[in-house]
Design a protein around this motif. Structure first.
Motif, PDB file in Angstrom:
ATOM      1  N   ASP A  99       2.418  -8.890   5.571  1.00  0.00           N
ATOM      2  CA  ASP A  99       2.146 -10.309   5.359  1.00  0.00           C
ATOM      3  C   ASP A  99       0.716 -10.626   5.745  1.00  0.00           C
ATOM      4  N   THR A 100      -0.009 -11.253   4.855  1.00  0.00           N
ATOM      5  CA  THR A 100      -1.365 -11.697   5.132  1.00  0.00           C
ATOM      6  C   THR A 100      -1.373 -13.216   5.121  1.00  0.00           C
ATOM      7  N   SER A 101      -1.742 -13.837   6.243  1.00  0.00           N
ATOM      8  CA  SER A 101      -1.762 -15.285   6.324  1.00  0.00           C
ATOM      9  C   SER A 101      -3.195 -15.755   6.351  1.00  0.00           C
ATOM     10  N   VAL A 102      -3.476 -16.786   5.570  1.00  0.00           N
ATOM     11  CA  VAL A 102      -4.850 -17.160   5.323  1.00  0.00           C
ATOM     12  C   VAL A 102      -5.098 -18.597   5.722  1.00  0.00           C
ATOM     13  N   GLY A 103      -6.199 -18.853   6.421  1.00  0.00           N
ATOM     14  CA  GLY A 103      -6.641 -20.208   6.695  1.00  0.00           C
ATOM     15  C   GLY A 103      -8.042 -20.370   6.162  1.00  0.00           C
ATOM     16  N   GLU A 104      -8.643 -21.523   6.384  1.00  0.00           N
ATOM     17  CA  GLU A 104      -9.974 -21.782   5.854  1.00  0.00           C
ATOM     18  C   GLU A 104     -11.009 -20.855   6.484  1.00  0.00           C
ATOM     19  N   VAL A 105     -10.839 -20.509   7.778  1.00  0.00           N
ATOM     20  CA  VAL A 105     -11.850 -19.709   8.455  1.00  0.00           C
ATOM     21  C   VAL A 105     -11.257 -18.460   9.095  1.00  0.00           C
ATOM     22  N   ALA A 106     -10.022 -18.107   8.780  1.00  0.00           N
ATOM     23  CA  ALA A 106      -9.412 -16.940   9.404  1.00  0.00           C
ATOM     24  C   ALA A 106      -8.341 -16.346   8.510  1.00  0.00           C
ATOM     25  N   ALA A 107      -8.082 -15.045   8.706  1.00  0.00           N
ATOM     26  CA  ALA A 107      -7.016 -14.361   7.981  1.00  0.00           C
ATOM     27  C   ALA A 107      -6.414 -13.316   8.897  1.00  0.00           C
ATOM     28  N   CYS A 108      -5.130 -13.066   8.722  1.00  0.00           N
ATOM     29  CA  CYS A 108      -4.438 -12.093   9.559  1.00  0.00           C
ATOM     30  C   CYS A 108      -3.529 -11.236   8.693  1.00  0.00           C
ATOM     31  N   CYS A 109      -3.541  -9.934   8.909  1.00  0.00           N
ATOM     32  CA  CYS A 109      -2.748  -8.995   8.125  1.00  0.00           C
ATOM     33  C   CYS A 109      -2.039  -8.035   9.085  1.00  0.00           C
ATOM     34  N   ASN A 110      -0.710  -8.098   9.114  1.00  0.00           N
ATOM     35  CA  ASN A 110       0.057  -7.316  10.068  1.00  0.00           C
ATOM     36  C   ASN A 110       0.965  -6.308   9.387  1.00  0.00           C
ATOM     37  N   SER A 111       1.247  -5.224  10.088  1.00  0.00           N
ATOM     38  CA  SER A 111       2.192  -4.222   9.620  1.00  0.00           C
ATOM     39  C   SER A 111       2.849  -3.609  10.839  1.00  0.00           C
TER      40      SER A 111
END
Length: 201
Positions: A99-111
């Protein structure tokens, strides 16, 4: 006891405490030997340890509450959900099922292997990864950054037991065309690739 003696004793105790703090803190957090630099470095070190602790607690809760599944999106200990203009977080699913979660100034990708966060900080990007200690992984991340024209300005490494936190400050090169979420996905993919050796980069 006179005022001068009390003050002298206070300064002696302060110096002793600062020596202890400096001895407990990795040297790359403390650039100079003055009191402000020592205390500032200790604060940064504690912040990094706190992030590692949060990640460990999150992983512990994840194991206790979820049955293991490689396609199940994992929670994000490093970054809270950032809402978009509609007030709801955006989501992008990477090609390998995390899952990759995206905001205006940040992103996170976990496994199951690692949590990766990329966020804007002034003119630079802060990239953080939390994972189990994997031999050669730091070289794989550096290879990804160099491939996409990022310049590494600073690197902190914090570890607790078998978990390691890599925290990069990187400058975006003129040739770089990646978005934050694409950067997070590319770094995440490096955890699934073959090891890299020094003579290969």
């Amino acid at each position: 006891m006179s005022h001068i003696a009390v003050e002298r004793n206070r300064r002696r105790q302060m110096n002793e405490h600062l020596k202890v703090l400096r001895s407990l803190t990795p040297c790359f957090y403390i650039k100079r030997g003055d009191q402000a630099s020592i205390i500032g470095g200790v604060i940064e070190f504690i912040k990094e340890l706190h992030q590692v602790l949060q990640a460990l607690e999150s992983k512990k809760q994840r194991k206790a509450s979820l049955s293991p599944s490689p396609s199940t999106p994992s929670p994000r200990p490093l970054l809270q959900q950032l809402p978009n203009s509609s007030g709801q977080p955006d989501h992008i699913h990477s090609p390998f099922g995390v899952d990759t979660s995206v905001g205006e100034v940040a992103a996170c990708c976990n496994s199951s292997l690692a949590d990766v966060e990329a966020r804007i900080s002034g003119p630079n990007v802060i990239l953080k990864t939390i994972s189990k200690r994997i031999p050669g992984q730091i070289l794989k991340i550096i290879a990804v950054l160099e491939k996409f024209s990022f310049e590494i300005l600073h690197l902190n490494i914090s570890s607790m037991e078998d978990t390691v936190l890599y925290s990069f400050v990187i400058k975006i090169g003129l040739e770089c065309q990646l978005s934050l979420e694409e950067l997070a996905v590319q770094v995440q993919q490096s955890f699934f690739s073959e090891p890299i050796f020094l003579n290969e980069i």
